[in-house]
Design an enzyme around this catalytic site. Structure first.
Site, PDB file in Angstrom:
ATOM      1  N   GLU A  36       9.138  16.360  15.116  1.00  0.00           N
ATOM      2  CA  GLU A  36       9.988  16.174  14.335  1.00  0.00           C
ATOM      3  C   GLU A  36       9.156  17.576  13.341  1.00  0.00           C
ATOM      4  O   GLU A  36       7.048  17.155  13.513  1.00  0.00           O
ATOM      5  CB  GLU A  36       9.075  14.988  13.135  1.00  0.00           C
ATOM      6  CG  GLU A  36      10.020  14.423  11.893  1.00  0.00           C
ATOM      7  CD  GLU A  36       9.803  13.241  11.192  1.00  0.00           C
ATOM      8  OE1 GLU A  36       8.328  13.086  11.893  1.00  0.00           O
ATOM      9  OE2 GLU A  36      10.130  12.877  10.858  1.00  0.00           O
TER      10      GLU A  36
ATOM     11  N   GLY B  74       7.285   5.083   7.935  1.00  0.00           N
ATOM     12  CA  GLY B  74       6.134   6.149   8.400  1.00  0.00           C
ATOM     13  C   GLY B  74       6.166   6.722   9.501  1.00  0.00           C
ATOM     14  O   GLY B  74       7.658   6.808  10.063  1.00  0.00           O
TER      15      GLY B  74
ATOM     16  N   CYS C 224      13.208  12.317   5.419  1.00  0.00           N
ATOM     17  CA  CYS C 224      13.401  11.878   6.783  1.00  0.00           C
ATOM     18  C   CYS C 224      14.850  12.257   7.092  1.00  0.00           C
ATOM     19  O   CYS C 224      15.282  12.097   8.785  1.00  0.00           O
ATOM     20  CB  CYS C 224      13.511  10.652   6.840  1.00  0.00           C
ATOM     21  SG  CYS C 224      14.002   9.151   5.654  1.00  0.00           S
TER      22      CYS C 224
ATOM     23  N   GLU D 198      10.496   2.119   9.829  1.00  0.00           N
ATOM     24  CA  GLU D 198      11.580   2.887   9.605  1.00  0.00           C
ATOM     25  C   GLU D 198      10.955   4.234   9.709  1.00  0.00           C
ATOM     26  O   GLU D 198       9.615   4.553   9.251  1.00  0.00           O
ATOM     27  CB  GLU D 198      11.706   2.879   7.953  1.00  0.00           C
ATOM     28  CG  GLU D 198      12.276   1.420   7.650  1.00  0.00           C
ATOM     29  CD  GLU D 198      13.926   1.975   8.464  1.00  0.00           C
ATOM     30  OE1 GLU D 198      14.205   2.934   8.722  1.00  0.00           O
ATOM     31  OE2 GLU D 198      14.421   0.375   8.438  1.00  0.00           O
TER      32      GLU D 198
ATOM     33  N   THR E 186       2.952   6.321  13.878  1.00  0.00           N
ATOM     34  CA  THR E 186       1.592   5.061  12.928  1.00  0.00           C
ATOM     35  C   THR E 186       2.701   4.219  13.755  1.00  0.00           C
ATOM     36  O   THR E 186       2.089   2.570  13.351  1.00  0.00           O
ATOM     37  CB  THR E 186       2.032   5.432  11.681  1.00  0.00           C
ATOM     38  OG1 THR E 186       1.898   7.208  11.697  1.00  0.00           O
ATOM     39  CG2 THR E 186       1.213   5.041  11.195  1.00  0.00           C
TER      40      THR E 186
ATOM     41  N   LYS F  23       0.917  -1.130   0.183  1.00  0.00           N
ATOM     42  CA  LYS F  23       0.191   0.283   0.353  1.00  0.00           C
ATOM     43  C   LYS F  23       1.025   1.280  -0.293  1.00  0.00           C
ATOM     44  O   LYS F  23       1.613   1.602   1.136  1.00  0.00           O
ATOM     45  CB  LYS F  23      -0.777   0.037   1.294  1.00  0.00           C
ATOM     46  CG  LYS F  23      -1.588   0.662   1.088  1.00  0.00           C
ATOM     47  CD  LYS F  23      -2.659   1.559   2.795  1.00  0.00           C
ATOM     48  CE  LYS F  23      -2.316   2.044   3.353  1.00  0.00           C
ATOM     49  NZ  LYS F  23      -2.043   3.348   2.802  1.00  0.00           N
TER      50      LYS F  23
END
Ligand code: NAD
Length: 481
Positions: A384, A227, A283, A249, A231, A174
């Site tokens: 972040e 992500g 990231c 990650e 999450t 996905k």
């Protein structure tokens, strides 16, 4: 209006319940398509296709698998113009970046694992004196789930899919619902390359519906996820009681540590890139710039000058350095951090405002923003932001720099600018991050382990690490007379 479909069992299909969600073009702030919001039933269908394909695919010779992966890589390069334009439109990133980085890297992911699988080996141990030999059989897991984010859409989607199928698994994947388009094209490419039906299945939809259904599926054996940290924590909570293998990650708040003994010009140029490439939505971007006190004022002046020369504009123009942020919601989130900067003891040195781009007045544009802060504990340095916003702070000693660098909950990557070998080694050993770049940024060798420490993730991708993740090691012990 474009309506894309799921890719299941080699065919393009509408979602079973006919539910769609809107897809926006962030450079103009308008809906330009719709994507399925796939249900549990769609995920089940994708799972079945993958499970049916698994016996044959896991027995396909390495040579055959490798050839198909290479073919996918070649087709991605053949279609680079179409894919780069699609990625730029879907994500808001400059087309030049999509063409130079995102799409070539997606091809490299397939080419790299096409080669790597032919070199992957397992261990053997002779149990001397016991008349036995042990070897490790590495077998594919079965059906695995791959879930990826919006910032580097095809790049990160293929970074998971390529090692998963190279090692003989079948996949339910996905992409982010915010940037689904190049994943849709990947289905077409896989058919053209002759990937057997069902080996890769792509279901589109929201994380809370489609993503959740993949993670909750009782027979999907592993989840490779990239992500946000929140999450990732949620996925771990769902998957752990089912004993799924997990690779996570997650987010970062990376320091960029600059010492006075560095190659200044190289550092300055690279720091502009590591701060604002892809609108700061990588990231690995260095979002906390820590500068040795003796060059702090000079750096501040030179950095502001360079950043002021960056052109914010229409992503489809080749001269654009900074395109649109990915969504209105994300733009508002990033802006909210700029708005609290004063309360957090910060001083905006440059930028801070939304930008109106002529002809694209409703697009999601923001100036590259530099904020000077005094305290590493302020929210701007701890949370972040994931946009074109960096903070500046000075330090006096190596110890102070290290404390500041490690003083966050994240630990993805660090960039260190110095020509001192002892310092390089001391920092490399003591930095709490998965990656340390010394005198460079985002120089990637796909053989290396990739991933983060602390709340930036669990596990490593890249090279043989990824092939190990997607295989189950089985010890076979043979006794002989
Ligand atoms: P996100 O966590 O919101 O979404 C990532 C993916 O997870 C999307 O496909 C989303 O639909 C899906 N998802 C959301 N909820 C889910 C659920 N309950 N179950 C299953 N899937 C679910 O992240 P994002 O906003 O798309 O991406 C930005 C984040 O990704 C940033 O935090 C960034 O640091 C991180 N990131 C990390 C790396 C890395 O390598 N460490 C690389 C790129 C991005």
């Amino acid at each position: 209006m474009n309506k894309i479909q799921n890719y299941i069992n080699g065919k393009f299909e509408n979602p079973i319940h006919g539910v769609y969600i809107d897809n926006y073009n962030p450079s103009i702030g308008e809906i330009y398509g719709q994507i399925p919001n796939s249900s549990k039933e769609d995920v089940e269908k994708a799972y079945q296709a993958a499970a049916d394909a698994f016996p044959a695919w896991s027995n396909t010779t390495l040579d055959e698998r490798s050839k198909i992966l290479s073919k996918i890589a070649n087709l991605i390069i053949e279609k680079i113009d179409v894919l780069a334009a699609a990625e730029s439109k879907d994500n808001g990133k400059p087309i030049s970046l999509a063409k130079a980085v995102d799409i070539p890297r997606a091809a490299s992911n397939f080419q790299f694992f096409a080669n790597a699988i032919t070199q992957f080996s397992s261990e053997a141990h002779e149990s001397v004196g016991l008349n036995a030999v042990n070897f490790t059989l590495r077998q594919p897991l079965g059906v695995v789930g791959c879930i990826s984010p919006w910032n580097l859409p095809l790049y990160l989607f293929t970074w998971k899919i390529a090692p998963a199928i190279a090692s003989g698994n079948c996949v339910v994947a996905k992409p982010s619902e915010i940037t689904p388009i190049t994943a849709y094209f990947l289905g077409e490419i896989c058919n053209e390359a002759g990937l057997p039906k069902g080996v890769l299945n792509i279901v589109h939809g929201l994380g809370t519906t489609t993503g959740q259904a993949i993670v909750e599926h009782p027979n999907i054996k592993a989840i490779s996820f990239t992500g946000g940290t929140k999450t990732g924590a949620h996925i771990a909570k769902v998957a752990a009681p089912m004993f799924k293998k997990l690779s996570l990650e997650l987010g970062g708040k990376n320091p960029n540590i600059i010492f006075a003994d560095c190659d200044y010009d190289d550092m300055l140029q690279t720091t502009v890139r590591s701060s604002f490439a892809n609108q700061g939505q990588i990231c690995l971007c260095g979002s906390r710039i820590l500068v040795e006190e003796t060059i702090y004022e000079k750096f501040k002046e030179d950095f502001i000058k360079k950043v002021s020369e960056l052109k914010v504009g229409n992503p489809s123009e080749n001269t654009t350095d900074i395109g649109a942020l990915v969504s209105k919601q994300h733009l508002e989130k990033v802006k909210s951090y700029i708005d609290i900067s004063e309360n957090e003891g910060g001083k905006i040195l440059f930028g801070g405002n939304k930008v109106v781009v002529s002809g694209n007045e409703n697009g999601y544009y923001l100036q590259p923003t530099i904020i000077e802060v005094q305290d590493n504990n302020c929210r701007l340095n701890q949370e972040e932001i994931f946009g074109p916003v960096v903070t500046l702070m000075s330090f006096k000693t190596d110890e102070e720099a290290l404390t500041l660098a490690n003083g966050v909950k994240y630990g993805l990557s660090t960039t260190l600018w110095t020509n001192n070998l002892n310092r390089t080694m001391q920092f490399s050993k003591q930095l709490q991050t998965g990656i340390v770049w010394v005198n460079t940024w985002m120089l990637r060798d796909l053989r290396t382990p990739f991933g983060g420490a602390k709340e930036s993730g669990v596990g490593r991708e890249g090279g043989f690490e990824a092939l190990r993740f997607f295989t189950e090691p089985k010890n076979v012990c043979i006794k002989y007379d």
